[in-house]
Design an enzyme around this catalytic site. Sequence first.
Site, mmCIF file in Angstrom:
data_model
loop_
_atom_site.group_PDB
_atom_site.id
_atom_site.type_symbol
_atom_site.label_atom_id
_atom_site.label_comp_id
_atom_site.label_asym_id
_atom_site.label_seq_id
_atom_site.Cartn_x
_atom_site.Cartn_y
_atom_site.Cartn_z
ATOM 1 C CE1 TYR A 167 -3.920 2.122 0.289
ATOM 2 C CE2 TYR A 167 -2.831 3.140 2.171
ATOM 3 C CZ TYR A 167 -3.850 3.130 1.231
ATOM 4 O OH TYR A 167 -4.780 4.144 1.221
ATOM 5 C CB THR A 202 -14.858 4.581 3.524
ATOM 6 O OG1 THR A 202 -13.463 4.257 3.656
ATOM 7 C CG2 THR A 202 -15.023 6.093 3.378
#
Length: 253
Positions: A167, A202
């Site tokens: 990431y 989220t």
Amino acid sequence: MQTLSKPSTQFPTLANKVAIVTGGARGLGAATCRCLAESGLKVVVADLRHELASELAQEIESSTGQGQAIALDLDVTSPASAMALLDRVRDRYGRIDVLINNAGIDITESIEDLTTDQWQQVIGVNLSGPFYMSKAVFPEMRQNGGGHIINIVSTAAKRAWANASAYHASKWGLLGFSQALHVEGRPHNIKVTSLIAGGMRTPFLLDRFPDIDQTTLQDPANVAETIRYLLMQPKDTVISEMMVLPMKETSWP
């Protein structure tokens, strides 16, 4: 006494512009689609999750009163899928004004446990995806006299933590790609912005970390409003990089 005249500033109108939002079916992507549609943009909800994307497009069409939305399938890891999406948007609307490269994934594993396939998957979505999409729309925007590409980066491009090597690599790479694309775009009136977003409430975080302290996270609608703000800058001004954080951000001082 001489009166100073106010500078002549031309702020763009967003009405009837066409925006593609990758990963648009949920999370920040969905919040962005709603926000831009409310401003009168024609929004393309681009996502692999066709059912969710279609539901969102129908919601926007029935609730905003002015915006329009369509749902189109997109695999950001596929150059062919990117070009196919571009062709469908061009056939439908005749132009593309805005691209929001929002689609992103993370796999929380140590370097020893992360497989090569998982590494390729994260890099494919987070870094190759924005490249494929930007490469697809760049000639279209140049021919149209300009456009705006916003890449959703992350504080992971500024700080590092354990079990997120793929990431971090993808987001640091995306930040560098965005800055390079900004240089290439300026002569053609193509604006490119790196939006460095802090933690949001989220599914990206909540699905993987159900016990996370949500008071440290921001509403994705707030970040969507920041995207709208970026698009509303005068035509001769570009914000090439911006950071938007929750007040209690944990990954940034």
